[in-house]
Structure formats: structure tokens, C-alpha cells
Design a protein around this motif. Structure first.
Motif, PDB file in Angstrom:
ATOM      1  N   CYS A  17       0.839  -1.193   0.000  1.00  0.00           N
ATOM      2  CA  CYS A  17       0.000   0.000   0.000  1.00  0.00           C
ATOM      3  C   CYS A  17       0.877   1.248   0.000  1.00  0.00           C
ATOM      4  O   CYS A  17       2.044   1.192   0.373  1.00  0.00           O
ATOM      5  N   THR A  19      -0.991   4.811  -0.022  1.00  0.00           N
ATOM      6  CA  THR A  19      -1.743   6.047   0.152  1.00  0.00           C
ATOM      7  C   THR A  19      -2.855   5.877   1.187  1.00  0.00           C
ATOM      8  O   THR A  19      -3.483   4.819   1.299  1.00  0.00           O
ATOM      9  N   ASP A  21      -5.552   7.446   0.911  1.00  0.00           N
ATOM     10  CA  ASP A  21      -6.810   7.591   0.176  1.00  0.00           C
ATOM     11  C   ASP A  21      -7.562   6.268   0.051  1.00  0.00           C
ATOM     12  O   ASP A  21      -8.778   6.260  -0.167  1.00  0.00           O
ATOM     13  N   ARG A  22      -6.856   5.169   0.147  1.00  0.00           N
ATOM     14  CA  ARG A  22      -7.500   3.850   0.021  1.00  0.00           C
ATOM     15  C   ARG A  22      -7.610   3.136   1.367  1.00  0.00           C
ATOM     16  O   ARG A  22      -7.768   1.914   1.405  1.00  0.00           O
ATOM     17  N   LEU A  25     -10.532   0.712   1.913  1.00  0.00           N
ATOM     18  CA  LEU A  25     -10.412  -0.495   1.095  1.00  0.00           C
ATOM     19  C   LEU A  25      -9.303  -1.403   1.621  1.00  0.00           C
ATOM     20  O   LEU A  25      -9.446  -2.636   1.650  1.00  0.00           O
ATOM     21  N   LEU A  26      -8.195  -0.789   2.041  1.00  0.00           N
ATOM     22  CA  LEU A  26      -7.076  -1.562   2.582  1.00  0.00           C
ATOM     23  C   LEU A  26      -7.492  -2.315   3.837  1.00  0.00           C
ATOM     24  O   LEU A  26      -7.183  -3.503   3.999  1.00  0.00           O
ATOM     25  N   ASP A  97      -4.051  -3.436  -2.643  1.00  0.00           N
ATOM     26  CA  ASP A  97      -4.630  -2.775  -1.475  1.00  0.00           C
ATOM     27  C   ASP A  97      -6.076  -2.352  -1.695  1.00  0.00           C
ATOM     28  O   ASP A  97      -6.712  -1.790  -0.791  1.00  0.00           O
ATOM     29  N   ASP A  98      -6.605  -2.599  -2.900  1.00  0.00           N
ATOM     30  CA  ASP A  98      -8.023  -2.324  -3.160  1.00  0.00           C
ATOM     31  C   ASP A  98      -8.748  -3.589  -3.613  1.00  0.00           C
ATOM     32  O   ASP A  98      -9.750  -3.529  -4.326  1.00  0.00           O
ATOM     33  N   GLU A 130     -17.100   1.156  -8.861  1.00  0.00           N
ATOM     34  CA  GLU A 130     -17.646   2.085  -7.866  1.00  0.00           C
ATOM     35  C   GLU A 130     -18.956   2.706  -8.353  1.00  0.00           C
ATOM     36  O   GLU A 130     -19.867   2.969  -7.557  1.00  0.00           O
ATOM     37  N   THR A 190       0.758   6.659  -8.437  1.00  0.00           N
ATOM     38  CA  THR A 190      -0.422   6.648  -9.303  1.00  0.00           C
ATOM     39  C   THR A 190      -0.086   6.448 -10.774  1.00  0.00           C
ATOM     40  O   THR A 190      -0.987   6.434 -11.610  1.00  0.00           O
ATOM     41  N   PRO A 226     -12.374   2.482  -8.990  1.00  0.00           N
ATOM     42  CA  PRO A 226     -12.936   3.786  -8.617  1.00  0.00           C
ATOM     43  C   PRO A 226     -13.454   4.550  -9.835  1.00  0.00           C
ATOM     44  O   PRO A 226     -13.101   4.249 -10.981  1.00  0.00           O
TER      45      PRO A 226
END
Length: 665
Positions: A17, A19, A21-22, A25-26, A97-98, A130, A190, A226
Motif C-alpha cells: 500500500c 496512500t 486515500d485507500r 479499502l485496505l 490494497d483495493d 464504484e 499513481t 474507482p
């Protein structure tokens, strides 16, 4: 965590992982993975250069998971390698991680490894959009753009080239033997790059040709897509980065291996996809189906175009199109006195191997690693012979693919040093061999030297057969330091002068040195694609792989420095039977190498030189033959000449055999 007893094999789940931001989900992915672990399994979460995320996870999970920071290069490949280094279980399972494991998914992956031939497993990656569904324009064939399954994937239990990274499992020991994941490939933050799993799959199959990589649909994850990945802009960006990654991959393993599955994908899957959507356009889906056709073609064009552009860029950065004076800026000449040098010894289990190994470990240049590559691993002779030598710098690798080129290529792939030295298992290196080669690289002011060769003398001279070989200077290139190159450039005085060019220069390259005493820059050897596995001892051609590599290096713009102070001593054949076979092999190897060039490159340079070249090879008064002893047997000359005749046919035979086995470049 469940308390049931763990059956073999144990697994280590690795989730990388980067970020916050996830985070939700992580956490969902970690919790789902914990629920499926058995006693003795591991759950390793690797945080890629984000201290805030690491602190957050430590606060949530304390000691219930193994939490580590990426100690490698920033990006997914470095993080995965960190996880592998932390794992102790036999099987390593990689999850994004998602992505969230479906019920019983880990059990399905675990059970697949009950088959000892399975080296890796790819799972089913189900897209969890999503927005609830894919965009109407999104073609099913491009599910890989969002890291998920796509139309055209193999069926459950079928062999695949490589798994999708969101759900894959690999035998840890085998993954470590191929060097893990390459940090030249893979996602960084990213940036939607990829192909690191593809390279891993190719290297596993090359390293372990009897192994299988299979798809197991019961090993399934839900992979969140996403809303930001549901746009046409993301689609084209992902295709472009995938194309660039394919170009890098092809440069590392060759276009045949790097793009084989892609060619099949285009021919079979995309072509039938167009027909499917055409049918849909007239059966109720209208504009949406036509949009899928347009996007499908767009994706193909963008990916293929990026691959082509990347390939041209890589070729443009190779030495042949670069002024050597600029190489210093690229860091290619920054060889130090304490440079790590990898020494590779291919072997078929000769008893002389032990003395060869001891001579390498006794080098006055101590910073080395020694890789003994067993080309007959089923016999186990190499391990037995070096069993009594206890030195942490020594490693034995197995290469079941026959041929000295395959063994050397494996050694190069596994090498940690930027300089890779090669010698044979019937040779003894003088203590100053490596230090002499290193000094030649250090004396290169512009970074143009790609190869250093050295003097090869006999270990002993006990009879007239060995005296013949020594007097003929088959290996010994004399006492004068020399540089061989297509273009003159600045060289240090220690390197001597540029050598004269014979009628076949650089196409025969015999004047440059021999394969039992050669040291390559790893980057130079990579730029020519390594040694050609259709050539060399252990193949029908019997030889020629070293001269082929020298020729390729020179034609790619590298220079070769001959250093007479870098000495290796070779056990010369002491009986006529072996000397006859050796003489014949010299002829077949040289002719096979020239045949390869004529068939794969522009034949005009060879054909123009043929009359003078034949005179050099066959005339007793030529520069090649004038040093032969006066009593050199006519039978040996005839056998070498016969080798020139049969070599082209043997190359074709070796090429066809390689195509059948899938092993030749």
C-alpha cells in the motif's frame, strides 16, 4: 485468526500500500485476509514510503499483522520484494490494497500448490465498479486496463504466461531464484505502469522449464474500480503506459517472449471482439456497441504505438547511436577499485570444477560473488564437487536447459555485480585476473569499453599434444594490450592501442579473446540480448557463442579491451581424440555464428569479405595459420575446414530445435 492446524504449504499474504486515500479499502482487504489465515500463516503489509500511513496501520493492528516499510526502490516492485524478503512461508500470495478475498479463496490457492509442478497461480479478479457498472463504451477485452479479468483469459486450471497482480501466488524459493520483481517495471504511486508480473512469469518459466503457471478461478478477489478509472482519459493513459512497459520488457527478454501473448490477444480476442460488438449493434445495443468497437481500436492503436515508440527510444539510447564521450554522464564508466564483480562458471560437473572455484575465491579482488551454474543438475555433480568449499560468496544455480549459453545467461540474470566475468570449469584464474579486468574498465575515460578479455595460457604442458595447442596460440592473444572497436575514441595509456583489422573484422571476432576469459559490463551484455542459446558447447553448433557476443558488442558500439595481465590458465586437451573434437568445434562454431548473422542481418558485409576471409581461414600462410607448429597435424586442419562446411547446417538444426523447445532466442 482461525485456530485450525495449517496444512502444507504455509502461505504468507503480502499486501502493498502507498496512500491513505485507500485506507477503507485496505482495511477491508486486511480483515478479509486475516479471516482466511491458518495457524502458522503470515499477513505482511508493506507500506511504500508513507510514514503517516504506517503509523495509522500500526495504531489499528498493533502486533496482529507484520507491518514493514518498503526498503527497496519506491514502487510496487520494490514493495513486493520487501514483502518476499520478510516472508518465511513456502507460498507468497500477493493482493492489491483495493482487492478483497472472496470466501475460501485462499484455500483454493493453497490447494493448487499440492501439484509440485505448479510454480505460480493466477486468480480471478472480479471488477467491482464504484459506479455500479462499467461505462457503456468500455470493451470487455480491456478489463486489464483496470487491473481485472478480461475476455480472452484462460479457463480454470489452464496454463497462463503470467497472473494478474491483484491476485497471484508464487513459490517463494523459486521467486527469489529469479530475483523477485524488477524495479524497471511496475506501478510507482499513481503512475499506471505494469508488466512486472509478466517478466516474473517469463523468468519463472525460463528458469524452471518443467514448471507451470495456472489460473485458479476459485482463488478470487473483488477488485474495486474507482470512478476515476472509468474515464476515457484514464483508459488511454493506462494503454500508453502499458505500451511503454511492453517496450522495456521486450528489451529485457526479447520481443518473442515479451509480446507472444499480446500477438495472440490481438489476433484472437480483439478480432472476435469486433465481430461480437458488430452483432450487438444490430441486435439492440446500437451506439454503445459501436462505441466499444471504437474504443477497442483506440486501445489497440495507443498501446501498440507506445510500444513501438518505446522500442525506438530504447534502441536510440543503446551505444550504437550514442557518442561514447557522453557515456560518462550516464554513469557507465564509474567502475571503482572495489567494484562488486560477479563471476559465472558454467559446469557439467567436471572434477576440475573444485580447483576452478578455489582459484576464483583466492582472487586479490575480494569483492566478488561466485555463481556456479550446473548445466546437468539432474546428476547433482556440481553440488557434490563444491560441497567441501565453505564460502558465503559461492552459490550453485541449476540450469536444466542444455548449453553453455543458457548457463551463462542464467548467471547474468542472477548477477548482482555491474561487471560479470565468465570462465570455464577446466580453467584456473591467476590471483590478479579480476583486478586486472577491473583496472581496464577504470582506465576507460569515456565508458565505451563493454568487454575486457585476457590472456589464456596452459595449466601444464606434459606432452606434444598440449605443446601443439600452446604453440598454435589458439587461446593466447599475446602480450600487447589492445582495444578493438568500430570507432576510435579516447583510451587510457594502460589500454594500449587500437588493434589491426583483419578481412573478417568484426564478424569473426576471434582476435578479441575467448569465452574462458571475458568480463562484460552487465549493461553491455544486456544490450545485445545475452548469449545466443542456439550457439555454444552443449548445442549442435558446438561453439561460437563467445565470438558471436563479441561481434554483437562491437556492432552495438561497445569496445573490447584485451588485457594480457588478466590471466586465466586453461587445461589444454592432452590427447588427439579430444583435440580433434575441439578443432572441429572451432570450425562449426565460427561458421554457425556467421550463418546466424547472414540469416538475421544484412548479409552483404559477410559476402563481400568471403574471398579474403576464406583465404585467412584456410591458407597455411595467412596471419591466422602462420603461428601453427610445423608438425601441426593435417587432420586437424581438415577437421576445422569440415566444420566450416557443416556449421551452417548445424546452426539451422540448433535453431529448429530451439523453436520446438521454446528455449532459443
Amino acid at each position: 485468526m482461525a485456530s485450525t492446524t495449517r496444512p502444507d504449504p504455509g502461505v504468507a499474504i503480502i499486501i502493498c500500500c502507498y496512500t491513505l486515500d485507500r485506507l477503507d479499502l485496505l482495511v477491508a482487504g486486511i480483515d478479509a485476509a486475516r479471516d482466511q489465515l491458518l495457524v502458522g500463516d503470515q499477513l505482511i503489509v508493506v507500506v511504500d514510503h508513507n510514514d503517516e500511513l504506517r503509523r495509522e496501520l500500526r495504531g489499528r493492528y498493533a502486533d496482529s499483522i507484520t507491518l514493514v516499510a518498503n526498503t527497496g526502490t519506491r514502487g510496487l516492485s520494490g514493495a513486493r520484494n520487501t514483502g518476499v524478503a520478510t516472508a518465511t512461508a513456502e507460498i507468497v500470495v500477493f493482493l492489491d490494497d483495493d482487492a478483497t478475498l472472496r470466501p475460501d479463496a485462499l484455500a483454493a490457492a493453497r490447494s493448487a500448490f499440492a501439484d509440485g509442478s505448479v510454480v505460480a497461480v493466477g486468480g480471478a479478479v472480479v471488477a467491482n465498479w464504484e459506479m455500479g457498472h462499467p461505462p457503456a463504451w468500455f470493451p470487455e477485452e480491456f478489463g486489464w486496463v483496470v487491473g481485472c479479468d478480461y475476455r480472452g483469459l484462460a479457463a480454470d486450471g489452464a496454463e497462463i504466461r503470467n497472473p494478474i497482480g491483484a491476485a497471484m501466488a508464487v513459490r517463494r524459493a523459486e521467486l527469489e531464484k529469479v530475483g523477485g520483481f524488477s524495479d524497471r517495471l511496475g506501478r510507482v504511486g499513481t503512475v499506471p505502469a505494469g508488466c512486472e508480473e509478466t517478466l516474473m512469469g517469463i523468468e519463472l518459466r525460463q528458469r524452471f522449464p518443467a514448471s507451470r503457471i495456472i489460473r485458479v478461478t476459485g482463488f478470487a478477489v473483488d477488485h474495486v474500480v474507482p470512478a476515476g478509472r472509468s474515464t476515457l482519459r484514464y483508459f488511454t493513459d493506462r494503454c500508453r503506459h502499458e505500451g511503454r512497459s511492453k517496450a522495456v520488457l521486450s528489451g529485457m527478454v526479447g520481443a518473442d517472449a515479451g509480446l507472444a501473448a499480446e500477438r495472440s490477444f490481438v489476433v484472437r480476442t480483439l478480432s472476435t471482439g469486433v465481430l461480437r460488438y458488430l452483432r450487438q449493434s444490430v441486435t439492440g445495443q446500437g451506439l454503445a456497441a459501436l462505441a466499444r468497437i471504437a474504443v477497442l481500436v483506440l486501445g489497440l492503436v495507443v498501446t501498440a504505438g507506445a510500444t513501438a515508440a518505446g522500442t525506438l527510444r530504447i534502441r536510440g539510447n543503446r551505444p550504437e547511436s550514442r557518442d561514447p564521450a557522453t557515456a560518462l554522464a550516464a554513469g557507465e564508466s564509474s567502475v571503482t577499485a572495489h567494484e562488486l564483480v560477479t563471476v559465472v562458471i558454467p559446469t557439467v560437473g567436471r572434477d576440475s570444477l573444485a580447483d576452478t572455484v578455489r582459484s576464483i575465491l583466492a582472487q586479490d579482488h575480494q569483492h566478488i560473488e561466485l555463481l556456479v551454474v550446473d548445466n546437468r543438475p539432474h546428476r547433482g555433480d556440481a553440488v557434490r564437487i563444491v560441497a567441501g568449499i565453505d564460502d558465503p560468496r559461492l552459490t550453485v544455480l541449476d540450469q536444466p536447459v542444455p548449453g553453455v549459453s543458457a548457463a551463462r545467461n542464467l548467471g547474468h540474470r542472477m548477477a548482482a555485480g555491474r561487471l560479470v566475468a565468465f570462465t570455464d570449469d577446466d580453467a584456473l584464474a591467476d590471483p590478479g585476473w579480476i583486478s586486472g579486468a577491473v583496472e581496464s574498465f577504470r582506465a576507460d575515460p569515456v565508458g565505451a569499453i563493454g568487454v575486457v578479455t585476457g590472456r589464456v595460457l596452459g595449466t601444464e604442458t606434459t606432452n606434444r599434444v598440449q605443446e601443439w595447442f600452446e604453440e598454435a596460440k589458439v587461446f593466447d592473444k599475446g602480450e600487447v594490450p589492445t582495444v578493438w572497436s568500430l570507432n576510435r575514441h579516447e583510451i587510457g595509456p594502460e589500454l594500449g592501442e587500437f588493434g589491426p583489422r583483419g578481412p573478417f573484422f568484426p564478424y569473426t571476432a576471434g582476435e578479441c579473446g575467448s569465452g574462458n576469459n571475458m568480463v562484460f559490463r552487465s549493461s553491455a551484455l544486456a544490450s545485445i540480448g545475452g548469449f545466443d542459446e542456439r550457439l555454444g558447447t552443449g548445442t549442435p553448433t558446438r561453439g561460437g557463442e563467445d565470438l558471436d557476443a563479441f561481434r554483437a558488442a562491437i556492432l552495438h558500439g561497445w569496445s573490447i579491451a584485451y588485457n594480457p595481465n588478466a590471466v586465466v590458465r586453461h587445461y589444454h586437451r592432452d590427447n588427439m581424440v579430444e583435440l580433434r573434437a575441439q578443432s572441429y568445434g572451432y570450425g562449426t562454431g565460427m561458421a554457425a555464428g556467421l550463418t546466424k548473422f547472414v540469416l538475421s542481418e544484412n548479409p552483404a558485409p559477410i559476402l563481400r569479405r568471403l574471398p579474403r576471409g576464406l583465404h585467412m581461414l584456410l591458407s597455411p600462410n595467412s596471419t591466422k595459420n602462420e603461428d601453427l607448429p610445423t608438425d601441426w597435424p593435417l587432420r586437424l586442419r581438415a577437421l576445422e575446414a569440415w566444420g566450416y562446411v557443416t556449421g551452417p547446417f548445424l546452426f539451422v538444426r540448433s535453431h529448429l530445435a530451439g523453436r520446438r523447445s521454446g528455449g532459443a532466442r
